[in-house]
Enzyme design. Structure first.
Site, mmCIF file in Angstrom:
data_model
loop_
_atom_site.group_PDB
_atom_site.id
_atom_site.type_symbol
_atom_site.label_atom_id
_atom_site.label_comp_id
_atom_site.label_asym_id
_atom_site.label_seq_id
_atom_site.Cartn_x
_atom_site.Cartn_y
_atom_site.Cartn_z
ATOM 1 C CB SER A 209 1.513 -6.315 6.320
ATOM 2 O OG SER A 209 0.909 -7.282 5.220
ATOM 3 C CG ASP A 211 -0.646 -9.421 2.606
ATOM 4 O OD1 ASP A 211 -1.500 -8.901 2.163
ATOM 5 O OD2 ASP A 211 0.368 -9.370 2.246
ATOM 6 N NE ARG A 347 -0.908 -1.845 -0.876
ATOM 7 C CZ ARG A 347 0.103 -2.271 -2.055
ATOM 8 N NH1 ARG A 347 0.272 -3.502 -1.949
ATOM 9 N NH2 ARG A 347 0.744 -1.573 -2.463
HETATM 10 O O1 F6P Z 1 1.603 -7.287 0.937
HETATM 11 C C1 F6P Z 1 0.576 -6.415 0.541
HETATM 12 C C2 F6P Z 1 0.109 -6.750 -0.884
HETATM 13 O O2 F6P Z 1 -0.989 -5.728 -1.171
HETATM 14 C C3 F6P Z 1 -0.105 -8.425 -1.298
HETATM 15 O O3 F6P Z 1 -1.388 -8.711 -0.671
HETATM 16 C C4 F6P Z 1 0.015 -8.320 -2.672
HETATM 17 O O4 F6P Z 1 -0.003 -9.698 -2.944
HETATM 18 C C5 F6P Z 1 1.108 -7.139 -2.794
HETATM 19 O O5 F6P Z 1 1.373 -6.494 -1.710
HETATM 20 C C6 F6P Z 1 0.968 -6.582 -4.281
HETATM 21 O O6 F6P Z 1 2.033 -5.742 -4.328
HETATM 22 P P1 F6P Z 1 2.242 -4.529 -5.096
HETATM 23 O O7 F6P Z 1 1.258 -3.147 -4.716
HETATM 24 O O8 F6P Z 1 3.399 -4.141 -5.330
HETATM 25 O O9 F6P Z 1 1.512 -5.050 -6.656
#
Ligand code: F6P
Length: 426
Positions: A209, A211, A347
């Site tokens: 993760s 986060d 990410r």
């Molecule tokens: O948990 C990882 C994360 O990137 C969070 O920081 C963010 O809130 C969420 O996932 C975003 O999710 P998605 O890619 O489904 O929009």
């Protein structure tokens, strides 16, 4: 031992390094190694081709197959760049490296299949937020698919939701096997010896993760790379901010955790930071922020950087929105202000060195933990504390992680922070 690994939830840099480490360590330790494509969804879908070969009278689950392409230009194997491992040795592909994985979600892999994976971003085996695995029918199908392939150990790399799913699956396992027996599914299709091997399921969790929101570990896989990306973005923004003497409000990810925002602020030299775990103490936080930024400007700063964690809240637990922060800076201080939301650029991309080292060490530890697992031992989460790789009971870590949100909702911010401390004991 036949072990399978899957990645689940949001992707993060370092997930491929986990798969590589688990596969390589597993083979070195004498295990047969498998990957499950598309997270828990793949576990539920299983291998429809193999089922057909066994002349079963039912199709396990009627779902669209995501591995086939409409233009025929690429398939998953090309994307994976599988080498000459087991997958291809028993393969029927058109040419090396292009064996179709259509209808196959649980795939045996060899040493070479994961060659070079530590440098790749995202997760090459795919991930999904599976709804079907949340149902009993889905988990029953997943159990059947695993037993059919002879898999008795599972490594899950994902966030707290994914790890909870793993623990539920393990706890339910005897019941699932019993239900398959009751329906006469197991012995009619799978040998008694194979079934007997599966009285218990071994599970281990690794935290993938960006986060860094999991308790009982210092760092989650992908968080260092995401932090690095944000830091680079601040460096880039600084050029324009300084040139035009502007203010920038930077919104960063992290869900309900402020780790990325806080450390990005420290490493990028931010003027003000908003995080969920330590909201402003008064209702007039706008005054506090403006006074602070005004002071910085008075001592000669030409630029202003304010970081807002996406889960930032005020003292009444209301979200603090980047656009609102921008308006405050513009209206009260007259600053030419822009909002930049970094989004998914945080990410993706190549993992930094630490997001190769940590998953490699943790992946090796995961295999050890599975080999040592007994029916009575808890499912473990592999963490890192004070630079040492650790094993902690998975559900304890999940429970403590969930307590952070509960403490924030109860406005007990000190407690919320202490739940994030890996050494904290209630
Ligand atoms: O948990 C990882 C994360 O990137 C969070 O920081 C963010 O809130 C969420 O996932 C975003 O999710 P998605 O890619 O489904 O929009």
């Amino acid at each position: 031992m036949k072990l399978a690994i899957l990645t689940s939830g949001g992707d993060s840099a370092g997930m491929n390094a986990v798969v590589r480490a688990v596969v390589k360590a597993g083979i070195i330790k004498g295990c047969e190694t498998w990957v499950v494509r598309e997270g828990y969804e793949g576990l539920v879908r299983g291998n429809t081709e193999a089922v057909a070969e066994q002349s079963l009278d039912e199709t396990p689950i009627d779902l669209p197959d995501t591995s086939s392409t409409t233009d025929g230009s690429t398939n998953l194997v090309q994307n994976l760049r599988f080498g000459d491992g087991d997958l291809l040795r028993d393969g029927t592909g058109d040419h090396p490296g292009t064996r179709s994985l259509k209808g196959r979600y649980i795939v045996r892999v060899g040493f070479d299949d994961v060659k070079g994976w530590f440098a790749e971003g995202g997760t090459l085996i795919g991930t999904a937020r599976s709804k079907t695995f949340r149902t009993m029918e889905g988990r029953l199908q997943a159990a059947y698919n695993m037993i059919k392939e002879g898999i008795d150990a599972l490594v899950v790399c994902g966030g707290d939701g994914s790890l909870t799913g793993a623990d539920v699956f393990r706890a339910e396992w005897p019941k699932l096997v019993e239900a398959l027996h009751a329906e006469g599914i197991l012995f009619s299709r799978i040998s008694a010896e194979k079934v007997a091997l599966h009285a218990h399921l071994k599970i281990v969790g690794l935290v993938g993760s960006i986060d860094n929101d999991m308790s009982m570990t210092d760092l989650t896989i992908g968080a260092p790379t995401a932090l690095h990306r944000i830091c680079e973005a601040i460096d880039n923004i600084n050029s324009t901010a300084s040139s035009h003497s502007r203010a920038f409000v930077l919104e960063v990810m992290g869900r309900h955790c402020g780790w990325l925002a806080l450390l990005a602020g420290v490493s990028g030299g931010a003027d003000f930071i908003f995080i969920p775990e330590s909201p402003p103490t008064t209702e007039s936080w706008e005054d506090e922020m403006c006074q602070c930024i005004q002071r910085h400007r008075e001592v000669g700063k030409r630029k202003t950087i304010v970081i807002v964690a996406e889960g930032a809240i005020d003292c009444n637990l209301k979200p603090i929105k980047s656009e609102y922060v921008k308006d405050v800076l513009a209206e009260r201080l007259g600053l030419d202000t822009r909002v930049t939301t970094l989004g998914h650029t945080q990410r993706g991309g190549r993992p930094c060195a630490y997001d190769r080292i940590l998953p490699t060490l943790q992946g090796m530890e995961a295999v050890e933990a599975l080999l040592e697992a007994t029916p009575d031992s808890p499912s473990y989460m592999i963490g890192v504390q004070e630079n040492k790789i650790t094993r902690v009971p998975l559900m304890e870590a999940v429970k403590m992680t969930r307590s952070v949100s509960a403490a924030i909702e109860a406005k007990d911010f000190e407690k919320a922070m202490s739940y994030r401390d890996p050494e904290f004991k209630e």
